[in-house]
Design an enzyme around this catalytic site. Structure first.
Site, PDB file in Angstrom:
ATOM      1  CG  ASP A  28      28.208 -34.352  27.217  1.00  0.00           C
ATOM      2  OD1 ASP A  28      28.524 -34.489  26.108  1.00  0.00           O
ATOM      3  OD2 ASP A  28      27.943 -35.180  27.927  1.00  0.00           O
ATOM      4  CD  GLU A 223      26.226 -39.660  22.899  1.00  0.00           C
ATOM      5  OE1 GLU A 223      26.073 -38.793  23.627  1.00  0.00           O
ATOM      6  OE2 GLU A 223      25.807 -39.680  21.768  1.00  0.00           O
TER       7      GLU A 223
END
Length: 329
Positions: A28, A223
């Site tokens: 990530d 997010e």
């Protein structure tokens, strides 16, 4: 308690060895630098766990230097590097990227084509989850409908984050069909009125309608900008809902969200309740199930909470409004 980027038991032993995954694993964004230890230790931990490609947004020069250092001092076996390189190259060969490194511009014309939009519309219809229906759905032909709520005519709200912009954007700048337009196309312009805000209800006789469709939910986010310990409908949305209920007309509530929301009174007092998720550009797919042209078949992929206690998954069913796998047909 083990960060996934350090979990060799799952990434290598289970995914790659036991399951036989022969693609490559990518980290990530900046996640390697969240592992314990100094940068060199973080790099060695992640690569040895099975990460094959690393997203390093800022310190990429330092990453390359640390990777070389960790190989040279034996902290990362060269065989691990060879395996990562092999997996990346194998994937690129399978995709034909060495022979054809660029996308085919002739395919541009198919993006957003009628065929693709028809598939997206079908996906929207099949993903709708009917949580409650007190005999209101499907709507009869010729029904007089009041659609309430700004999100009903907002493709940006339907689409969520990671769309036109990182955090998404409200409005109809994107091509597509809003929920409102889909309902008008299906039931006729003359049968569908729209009140985006409470003030737009004006002196409307709410009792003159056969049904009110109230569209609510969350504004777009992605997010961390959407992090919320208590995702719930806002008091403004609940107030508008209570306003449209005053005429006694049955209310169908459509919830636009990328996660379960605490619904409060709306969940209890709606005559029908639909988890509409983020349908994207094809709002007509919602009209397909509201009208009965397609059946409701969607099921919850998680338990829907009654209140804050239900935000944790896997607890006893009584803390949930609707359990995992629920969905009326």
């Amino acid at each position: 308690g083990i960060p996934m980027h350090a979990n060799g038991e799952l990434l290598s032993d289970y995914l790659k060895d036991e399951l036989g995954f022969d693609g490559f694993i990518i980290s990530d964004w900046g996640a390697v630098q969240l592992l314990p230890g100094d940068f060199g230790t973080q790099v060695a931990t992640a690569i040895n766990a099975g990460i094959d490609m690393v997203m390093v947004p800022d310190e990429y020069v330092a990453f390359i230097r640390q990777l070389r250092t960790q190989v040279e001092n034996g902290a990362i076996p060269i065989e691990r590097i060879d395996d990562a390189v092999y997996r990346i190259l194998l994937t690129k060969f399978r995709l034909g990227l060495f022979e054809h490194p660029f996308a085919n511009p002739e395919l541009d014309a198919y993006v957003g084509s009628d065929e693709h939009r028809a598939i997206a519309r079908e996906a929207v219809a099949k993903s709708q989850v009917l949580l409650k229906n007190d005999g209101v759905l499907p709507l009869a032909e010729g029904s007089r409908i009041l659609v309430a709520g700004e999100f009903a005519d907002d493709i940006g709200a339907q689409s969520g984050g990671w769309t036109l912009e990182w955090q998404g954007v409200l409005g109809n700048d994107n091509a597509g069909t809003s929920i409102l337009q889909g309902l008008k196309d299906r039931f006729g312009n003359e049968n569908v009125d729209f009140a985006p805000r409470p003030a737009d209800l004006g002196a409307n006789d709410l009792g003159a309608y056969d049904v009110i469709i109230y569209v609510t939910g969350e504004e777009p986010y992605a997010e961390m900008m959407g992090d919320n310990q208590r995702p719930a409908l806002t008091p403004i949305h609940l107030s508008f809902f209570n306003r449209v209920r005053q005429g006694g007309t049955p209310v169908i509530s459509l919830i636009l969200s990328g996660r379960p929301l605490i619904l409060g009174q709306l969940g209890e007092l709606s005559d029908a309740l639909v988890a509409s998720w983020l349908p994207g550009t094809e709002g007509a797919g919602i009209a397909d199930v509201i009208s009965g042209d397609m059946p409701f078949t969607g099921k919850l992929s998680f338990s829907w909470p009654k209140d804050e206690d239900g935000l944790v998954q896997g607890l006893d069913d009584e803390v949930y409004a609707y359990p995992l796998g629920f969905g009326l047909e």
